[in-house]
Design a protein around this motif. Structure first.
Motif, mmCIF file in Angstrom:
data_model
loop_
_atom_site.group_PDB
_atom_site.id
_atom_site.type_symbol
_atom_site.label_atom_id
_atom_site.label_comp_id
_atom_site.label_asym_id
_atom_site.label_seq_id
_atom_site.Cartn_x
_atom_site.Cartn_y
_atom_site.Cartn_z
ATOM 1 N N ASP A 209 0.838 -1.211 0.000
ATOM 2 C CA ASP A 209 0.000 0.000 0.000
ATOM 3 C C ASP A 209 0.867 1.253 0.000
ATOM 4 N N GLY A 210 1.943 1.201 0.786
ATOM 5 C CA GLY A 210 2.876 2.336 0.839
ATOM 6 C C GLY A 210 3.519 2.576 -0.525
ATOM 7 N N VAL A 211 3.875 1.486 -1.210
ATOM 8 C CA VAL A 211 4.462 1.609 -2.562
ATOM 9 C C VAL A 211 3.437 2.220 -3.511
ATOM 10 N N PHE A 212 2.217 1.661 -3.530
ATOM 11 C CA PHE A 212 1.193 2.151 -4.471
ATOM 12 C C PHE A 212 0.913 3.642 -4.251
ATOM 13 N N ARG A 213 0.854 4.052 -2.969
ATOM 14 C CA ARG A 213 0.570 5.470 -2.658
ATOM 15 C C ARG A 213 1.645 6.387 -3.193
ATOM 16 N N ARG A 214 2.884 5.868 -3.273
ATOM 17 C CA ARG A 214 4.012 6.746 -3.626
ATOM 18 C C ARG A 214 4.426 6.644 -5.091
ATOM 19 N N ILE A 215 3.814 5.760 -5.851
ATOM 20 C CA ILE A 215 4.180 5.650 -7.268
ATOM 21 C C ILE A 215 3.877 6.989 -7.951
ATOM 22 N N ASP A 216 4.872 7.567 -8.572
ATOM 23 C CA ASP A 216 4.702 8.922 -9.124
ATOM 24 C C ASP A 216 5.858 9.223 -10.085
ATOM 25 N N ASN A 217 5.641 10.209 -10.936
ATOM 26 C CA ASN A 217 6.622 10.556 -11.962
ATOM 27 C C ASN A 217 6.669 12.077 -12.073
#
Ligand code: ATP
Length: 292
Positions: A209-217
């Motif tokens: 969940d922490g990874v998904f929340r922070r996926i960004d470009n």
């Protein structure tokens, strides 16, 4: 001898630019994931004394203009191994100039393939050195899996693989110039940098969940791809855990816990977009499929 390799595309789960470097390159922080969307690259040694490159997609440069050609030249120049002749045939499936590192993947497959065909015993470190002479994504593509890529893409660290789920990748029918994307960063008045420490911690703790929340470009702040809003809307309506652009675009991906949701999202997107792929994470950048 003949060797066929899968050259896997990549996605950026995080792409931040720390600064512009004096030499015109940029200091990057990228979390990169190899995916099962791939080109097939076939290498065959011969006695022609030349390197030939053919590609199934006529829009991709054939011959010397192809990054795979340059990769073969760099391999023989740098290793000093005897050269008799080489044909490279690329069956293209990765959309080009799409932020998926299609050209870099092909070049990486040539390096890894020639390493095997010629028994050169190049280490990962050697492959990174040769790859960095070809392009900033080539070192990652030669190794692959889930990695942290820093500096200009040449400082690579393996990260523990994550069970991310099913991926849907959409490439809208427009191209983005990577050079123009970096210029937009250089001239931007304000940049919102990404939560890199949080992303690193979430990966190390396998906190999905922490990874998904922070996926960004960070490029999403400067690169205007009008279709992005529509694509992200469809991905989210079908319960994507996250939706983000890869590289300097224009490809957008979503990650799904449920394969059925991913397939449904892809079906909906295919009504408006030609290039929609459902795929998985891959644990290597290049995989050997056939050796004769
Ligand atoms: P990246 O994500 O690494 O910035 P990209 O996915 O945006 O790359 P590529 O598909 O690598 O872009 O293509 C960039 C350019 O490289 C294309 O416009 C094409 O003319 C050229 N090129 C040279 N060799 C290849 C190849 N083997 N496959 C695709 N493009 C190639």
């Amino acid at each position: 001898m003949k060797l066929t390799l899968r050259a896997n595309a990549k996605l950026n789960l995080m792409l931040d630019i720390l600064s512009a470097l004096p030499n015109g390159y940029h200091d990057l922080f990228m979390v990169m994931q190899s995916v099962s969307l791939h080109d097939l690259v076939t290498l065959e040694q011969n006695d022609s004394g030349a390197i030939t490159v053919t590609c199934s997609d006529p829009a991709v440069p054939q011959g010397e203009g192809n990054l795979a050609h340059k990769a073969a030249r760099v391999f023989f120049e740098e290793t000093g191994l005897p050269f008799t002749g080489l044909s490279i045939a690329i069956e293209k499936h990765i959309p080009q100039a799409a932020g998926l590192a299609g050209g870099s993947a092909d070049a990486a497959a040539v390096l890894v393939g020639l390493n095997r065909l010629c028994g050169a015993h190049l280490s990962d470190r050697d492959l990174i050195r040769l790859g960095s002479m070809l392009g900033s994504d080539v070192p990652f593509c030669a190794l692959g899996g889930l990695m942290l890529a820093q500096h200009t893409g040449t400082v690579l660290s393996y990260l523990p693989p994550l069970p991310l789920g099913k991926l849907v990748i959409v490439t809208p029918d427009c191209t983005v110039s990577t050079g123009a994307a970096y210029k937009a960063f250089d001239t931007a008045e304000r940049v919102r940098h990404l939560d890199k420490a949080g992303m690193f911690r979430s990966i190390m703790e396998a906190d999905l969940d922490g990874v998904f929340r922070r996926i960004d470009n960070v490029f999403e702040q400067f690169i205007d791809v009008p279709e992005r809003v529509v694509i992200k809307g469809v991905l989210r309506r079908h319960c994507a855990e996250c939706a983000c652009m890869s590289g300097s675009g224009p490809s957008v991906f979503g990650i799904f816990e449920s394969e059925d949701d991913a397939e449904e999202a892809a079906r909906a997107l295919r009504r408006n977009f030609k290039s929609v792929f459902v795929c998985d994470c891959a644990d290597r950048g290049v995989e050997i499929v056939d050796h004769q």
